[in-house]
Design an enzyme around this catalytic site. Structure first.
Site, PDB file in Angstrom:
ATOM      1  N   ARG A  64       0.917  -1.337  -0.037  1.00 21.61           N
ATOM      2  CA  ARG A  64       0.069   0.099  -0.033  1.00 21.61           C
ATOM      3  C   ARG A  64       1.089   1.226   0.141  1.00 21.61           C
ATOM      4  O   ARG A  64       2.109   1.162   0.550  1.00 21.61           O
ATOM      5  CB  ARG A  64      -0.973  -0.016   1.377  1.00 21.61           C
ATOM      6  CG  ARG A  64      -1.934  -1.151   1.173  1.00 21.61           C
ATOM      7  CD  ARG A  64      -2.608  -1.107   2.576  1.00 21.61           C
ATOM      8  NE  ARG A  64      -3.393   0.380   2.739  1.00 21.61           N
ATOM      9  CZ  ARG A  64      -3.211   0.917   4.080  1.00 21.61           C
ATOM     10  NH1 ARG A  64      -2.694   0.444   5.039  1.00 21.61           N
ATOM     11  NH2 ARG A  64      -3.785   2.015   4.175  1.00 21.61           N
ATOM     12  N   LYS A 129       2.960  -7.564  12.209  1.00 20.15           N
ATOM     13  CA  LYS A 129       2.290  -7.699  10.979  1.00 20.15           C
ATOM     14  C   LYS A 129       2.412  -9.022  10.256  1.00 20.15           C
ATOM     15  O   LYS A 129       3.734  -9.567  10.253  1.00 20.15           O
ATOM     16  CB  LYS A 129       2.702  -6.651   9.904  1.00 20.15           C
ATOM     17  CG  LYS A 129       2.031  -6.754   8.515  1.00 20.15           C
ATOM     18  CD  LYS A 129       2.111  -5.225   7.828  1.00 20.15           C
ATOM     19  CE  LYS A 129       1.505  -5.464   6.584  1.00 20.15           C
ATOM     20  NZ  LYS A 129       1.012  -3.917   5.753  1.00 20.15           N
ATOM     21  N   ARG A 258      -0.500   2.607  20.251  1.00 19.40           N
ATOM     22  CA  ARG A 258       0.627   3.324  21.037  1.00 19.40           C
ATOM     23  C   ARG A 258       1.020   2.341  22.302  1.00 19.40           C
ATOM     24  O   ARG A 258       0.231   1.443  22.498  1.00 19.40           O
ATOM     25  CB  ARG A 258      -0.299   4.495  21.911  1.00 19.40           C
ATOM     26  CG  ARG A 258      -0.458   5.739  20.996  1.00 19.40           C
ATOM     27  CD  ARG A 258      -1.330   6.773  21.315  1.00 19.40           C
ATOM     28  NE  ARG A 258      -0.645   7.490  22.539  1.00 19.40           N
ATOM     29  CZ  ARG A 258      -1.387   8.304  23.529  1.00 19.40           C
ATOM     30  NH1 ARG A 258      -2.562   8.430  23.342  1.00 19.40           N
ATOM     31  NH2 ARG A 258      -0.662   8.924  24.577  1.00 19.40           N
TER      32      ARG A 258
HETATM   33  C1  BTN Z   1       0.307  -4.040   2.326  1.00 19.51           C
HETATM   34  O1  BTN Z   1       0.906  -2.970   2.101  1.00 19.51           O
HETATM   35  O2  BTN Z   1       0.142  -4.470   3.566  1.00 19.51           O
HETATM   36  C2  BTN Z   1      -0.363  -4.800   1.254  1.00 19.51           C
HETATM   37  C3  BTN Z   1       0.646  -5.770   0.807  1.00 19.51           C
HETATM   38  C4  BTN Z   1       0.191  -6.539  -0.480  1.00 19.51           C
HETATM   39  C5  BTN Z   1       1.162  -7.466  -1.064  1.00 19.51           C
HETATM   40  C6  BTN Z   1       0.809  -8.517  -1.971  1.00 19.51           C
HETATM   41  S1  BTN Z   1       1.617  -9.877  -2.379  1.00 19.51           S
HETATM   42  C7  BTN Z   1       0.694 -10.367  -3.693  1.00 19.51           C
HETATM   43  C8  BTN Z   1       0.283  -9.230  -4.520  1.00 19.51           C
HETATM   44  N1  BTN Z   1       1.060  -8.674  -5.526  1.00 19.51           N
HETATM   45  C9  BTN Z   1       1.558  -7.263  -5.249  1.00 19.51           C
HETATM   46  O3  BTN Z   1       2.485  -6.772  -5.773  1.00 19.51           O
HETATM   47  N2  BTN Z   1       0.873  -6.956  -3.819  1.00 19.51           N
HETATM   48  C10 BTN Z   1       0.088  -7.812  -3.582  1.00 19.51           C
END
Ligand code: BTN
Length: 260
Positions: A64, A129, A258
């Site tokens: 993201r 995460k 936090r």
């Molecule tokens: C995030 O930033 O939390 C979302 C990450 C999403 C990663 C996945 S891996 C499969 C798909 N292909 C990508 O290039 N991104 C998503």
């Protein structure tokens, strides 16, 4: 060591069984690609139904907000699904929440009871995460991506700038194929319900797995940093936060817990 893409695809298809398999337009598993999101979007929408692309490794995995998604070979799950949605754009705001929730529930069903959702589309366990969902819209189609940490190699771990966890640490020994099949069926079920009844149908389910509810949070948005207490999601999918001067709903912000 994981199986070759052809074998992995066959195993995945066996996990689905004929009835579930018939719900998909196309399913592919490749050894390596720039990004499964990019790969599906280059192909365009499959008229036969939802198209799935899984890769053993990505050279330009997208996260993201323009972040890169570390995607070492054979370690984790990199999965995308593209399908036409037939929803009004304003109805789409809850989509990434619904997908994150469906993923968390699929992992719960496999005994991974520590998995939580963090608004808007992170998967957490033990406050770290575990995975993330990326939703990209193209016309009336959505391309939905999931990166899920299964067994993170040490060399890659050193490149990740936030606390993370993987399924191996949680004690899971499920294969990528088994997890992918469970997640994809959960996505299709959730998308059907979302198309019919909207986000309201998921509110109680979100509350049950919400990592932020009742927690003190730091919200970084257009107005800078604000401190408050998270209190669930709004009907439109925004995050409700109780601030010193009353409750606000955020639609685009980075939210962190936090320290206690
Ligand atoms: C995030 O930033 O939390 C979302 C990450 C999403 C990663 C996945 S891996 C499969 C798909 N292909 C990508 O290039 N991104 C998503």
């Amino acid at each position: 060591m994981s199986s070759a893409p052809g074998e992995a695809l066959e195993t995945l298809r066996r996990h689905f069984g004929a009835a579930q398999l018939a719900r998909f337009g196309a399913i592919d598993w490749v050894a390596s690609i720039d990004s499964t999101q990019a790969g599906l979007q280059r192909r365009g929408v499959d008229p036969r139904g939802p198209a799935v692309l899984i890769a053993d490794a990505q050279s330009a995995g997208r996260g993201r907000r323009g972040h890169a998604w570390q995607s070492p070979p054979d370690a984790n799950l990199y999965l995308s699904m593209q399908r036409r949605l037939g929803l009004a754009p304003r109805a789409l705001s809850g989509l990434s929440l619904v997908i994150g929730l469906a993923t968390a529930e699929a992992l719960h069903a496999r005994g991974l009871h520590e998995v939580r959702v963090k608004w808007p589309n992170d998967l957490l366990a033990r406050g770290r995460k575990l995975g993330g969902v990326l939703v990209e819209l193209a016309g009336d189609a959505a391309c939905i991506g999931l990166g899920l940490n299964l067994r993170m190699p040490e060399a890659t771990a050193a490149l990740i700038d936030q606390p993370w966890i993987d399924l191996a640490t949680l004690g899971a020994d499920d294969t990528r194929e088994a997890i992918a099949a469970a997640v994809l069926v959960a996505w299709l079920d959730a998308l059907e319900l979302f198309s019919r009844d909207g986000l309201a149908a998921f509110a109680a389910r979100w509350d049950a797995l919400d990592a932020l509810a009742g927690r003190e949070v730091r919200v970084l948005g257009a107005e800078g940093e604000l401190l408050g207490q998270a209190c669930g999601i709004a009907p439109d999918g925004g995050l409700r936060v109780r601030l010193a001067h009353g409750e606000r709903v955020f639609h685009s912000a980075d939210v962190s817990l936090r320290a206690a």
